[in-house]
Design an enzyme around this catalytic site. Structure first.
Site, PDB file in Angstrom:
ATOM      1  N   LYS A 172       0.847  -1.198   0.000  1.00 39.02           N
ATOM      2  CA  LYS A 172       0.000   0.000   0.000  1.00 39.02           C
ATOM      3  C   LYS A 172       0.879   1.243   0.000  1.00 39.02           C
ATOM      4  O   LYS A 172       1.486   1.600   0.996  1.00 39.02           O
ATOM      5  CB  LYS A 172      -0.921   0.057   1.227  1.00 39.02           C
ATOM      6  N   GLU A 247      10.410   1.660  10.131  1.00 36.96           N
ATOM      7  CA  GLU A 247      11.339   2.755   9.807  1.00 36.96           C
ATOM      8  C   GLU A 247      10.555   4.040  10.001  1.00 36.96           C
ATOM      9  O   GLU A 247       9.664   4.351   9.207  1.00 36.96           O
ATOM     10  CB  GLU A 247      11.819   2.635   8.350  1.00 36.96           C
ATOM     11  N   CYS A 281      13.641  11.568   5.587  1.00 31.25           N
ATOM     12  CA  CYS A 281      13.687  11.219   7.013  1.00 31.25           C
ATOM     13  C   CYS A 281      15.070  11.500   7.602  1.00 31.25           C
ATOM     14  O   CYS A 281      15.205  11.712   8.803  1.00 31.25           O
ATOM     15  CB  CYS A 281      13.310   9.764   7.195  1.00 31.25           C
ATOM     16  N   GLU A 384       9.301  16.544  14.986  1.00 34.59           N
ATOM     17  CA  GLU A 384       9.630  16.408  13.556  1.00 34.59           C
ATOM     18  C   GLU A 384       8.720  17.328  12.739  1.00 34.59           C
ATOM     19  O   GLU A 384       7.499  17.202  12.775  1.00 34.59           O
ATOM     20  CB  GLU A 384       9.443  14.956  13.100  1.00 34.59           C
TER      21      GLU A 384
END
Ligand code: NAD
Length: 481
Positions: A172, A247, A281, A384
């Site tokens: 997905k 991750e 990231c 973040e």
């Protein structure tokens, strides 16, 4: 208007939900497609197809699967420009970046795992009276869930090792960036890739992703995305004893020691901060600089940042495009406002960019932004943001730099800049992250372990770690006469 359909059992088809999600080009604000929003019935259909294909795919010799990986790489290579153009349109990233990073790496992922898998030897442990043969088996049907920042790059990073180890796949991709996954499926169809081995279900996380996590016949989940979603993934999959690779997010530091080569460090810090509009990231969103060189370094850094060519992603010269969506732009802007409330000062940027090209008037562009004067523990410096916003901090000595670098819940990556390589390496060893670079950034050898510590993830990808994740290791102990 293109309709993005699921790819199940080698065929494109719409979800039975009848629902669609708008696909917007974030650099223009234009609607570029309608994405089918899948439900648990679609996931069931994809699992059924993947189960049917499993026996024949997993029975192939590894050299035959390696040949398929190379065939896929060749087919991707022949569509490289189309992949780059499609990725740029879907994400708002510059075409030059989409070519250099996204398209290239998607091809390399298949070539790398083909070559790497070919070199693997089965382990063997001899006893006086017996031999242990370590055997790798496929896991079965595996679920791959991926984010929007490097869409095909991250998806193929999982597909290639999963396939080579003999698994079949239900994938997905992010609902924000479905186009290159869709293109990938059409490429598989063109090369007559065996039906049902690779399946895609498109749609929103809760409706299309959650049923993948919950499905008892999906035996492993490899997930890349945000830390909060990672928690949901872990909470859902753990009681079902699925293999999990997570991750997750990061808040990485770029540390400039007092002996750094300052022009090189300033270039490196700007690249680490603003590549892909800060939406990698691994981006270094906090810069920590020794106070004895802070003034000189800040001048150099601001020059670098102000020279970044922000603009239309289709323009060959553009170095920074839009962020992923208008909604994300608003989130990133809210952090600029928060930074001001927290006592920060905007050293450059901080505003929406007004581009001269008419077609980008409604695009989600933010100027590359550097914020000074914030406490290292402020929300802006610890949460973040995942956009073109970096914060700048000073430290008095190396011990304080280490403490400041480690003072977040995250632990994904970072870079340290110094002319003393030994010092750089020692410094790097004290940092709580999965990867540290010394005098470089995003320098990747695909054989090395990749992944986060703390809230940045669980498990490692890359080389043998990916092959191990996508296989079950069993031991066969044979008694010798
Ligand atoms: P996200 O967590 O919102 O979404 C990631 C994927 O999970 C999407 O496909 C989404 O649809 C799906 N999802 C959402 N809810 C779900 C649910 N309940 N069940 C199953 N699937 C669900 O992340 P994003 O906004 O797409 O990506 C940005 C994040 O990804 C950032 O935090 C970034 O740091 C992280 N990221 C990490 C790495 C890494 O290697 N560590 C790499 C790239 C991006």
């Amino acid at each position: 208007m293109d309709k993005i359909e699921n790819f199940i059992d080698g065929e494109f088809l719409l979800s039975s939900s009848g629902q669609f999600i708008d696909n917007i080009n974030p650099a223009t604000g234009q609607l570029i497609g309608k994405i089918t929003n899948s439900n648990s019935q679609d996931i069931q259909n994809a699992v059924n197809a993947a189960n049917r294909a499993l026996k024949s795919w997993s029975s192939l010799k590894i050299v035959e699967r390696i040949a398929w990986l190379n065939k896929i790489a060749d087919a991707l290579e022949s569509k490289k420009e189309l992949i780059a153009q499609t990725e740029s349109m879907d994400t708002g990233k510059p075409i030059s970046l989409a070519r250099r990073v996204d398209a290239n790496r998607s091809i390399t992922n298949f070539r790398f795992f083909a070559e790497f898998a070919a070199k693997q030897n089965d382990m063997q442990f001899d006893m006086d009276d017996a031999i242990n043969y370590v055997h790798r088996k496929p896991i079965g049907v595996v679920g791959l869930i991926t984010p929007w920042n490097l869409p095909l790059y991250l998806l193929t990073w999982k597909i290639a090792p999963a396939l080579v180890m003999g698994n079949t796949i239900v994938a997905k991709p992010s609902e924000l960036t479905p186009l290159t996954a869709n293109l990938f499926a059409s490429i598989l169809q063109e090369i007559d890739f065996p039906k049902g081995v690779f399946n895609i279900v498109h749609g929103l996380g809760p409706s299309a992703g959650q049923p993948i996590l919950e499905h008892p016949e999906i035996k492993a989940i490899s997930f890349t995305g945000g830390t909060e979603t990672g928690r949901i993934v872990a909470k859902t999959a753990a009681p079902l004893f699925k293999k999990l690779s997570l991750e997750l997010g990061g808040k990485n530091a770029t540390i400039i020691l007092d002996d750094a080569d300052l022009p090189t460090a300033a270039k490196g810090a700007a690249k680490a901060g603003f590549t892909n509009s800060g939406q990698v990231c691994l981006c270094g969103s906090r810069i920590l600089v020794d106070q004895s060189i802070a003034a000189e370094f800040t001048d150099l850094l601001l020059k670098e940042v102000n020279s970044i060519k922000l603009g239309d992603p289709q323009n060959e010269e553009t170095e920074m495009g839009s962020v992923i969506s208008m909604q994300h732009l608003e989130k990133v802007e809210s952090y600029v406002e928060l930074a001001k409330q927290e006592g920060g000062s905007i050293l450059t940027g901080g505003k929406r960019a007004s581009l001269t090209s008419q077609q980008n008037a409604d695009g989600a562009f933010l100027e590359p932004t550097v914020i000074g004067g914030l406490d290292i523990n402020s929300r802006t410096a610890t949460e973040e943001i995942f956009g073109p916003v970096i914060t700048l901090h000073t430290f008095e000595n190396q011990e304080q730099a280490i403490e400041m670098t480690n003072s977040t819940e995250y632990g994904l990556a970072g870079s340290v800049w110094t002319t003393d390589l030994e010092r750089g390496r020692n410094f790097a060893e004290k940092i709580e992250t999965g990867i540290m670079w010394v005098n470089t950034w995003l320098h990747r050898d695909l054989r090395t372990p990749f992944g986060g510590v703390k809230n940045s993830g669980v498990g490692r990808e890359g080389g043998q770690w990916s092959l191990s994740f996508f296989s079950e290791m069993t031991n066969i102990c044979v008694k010798q006469d």
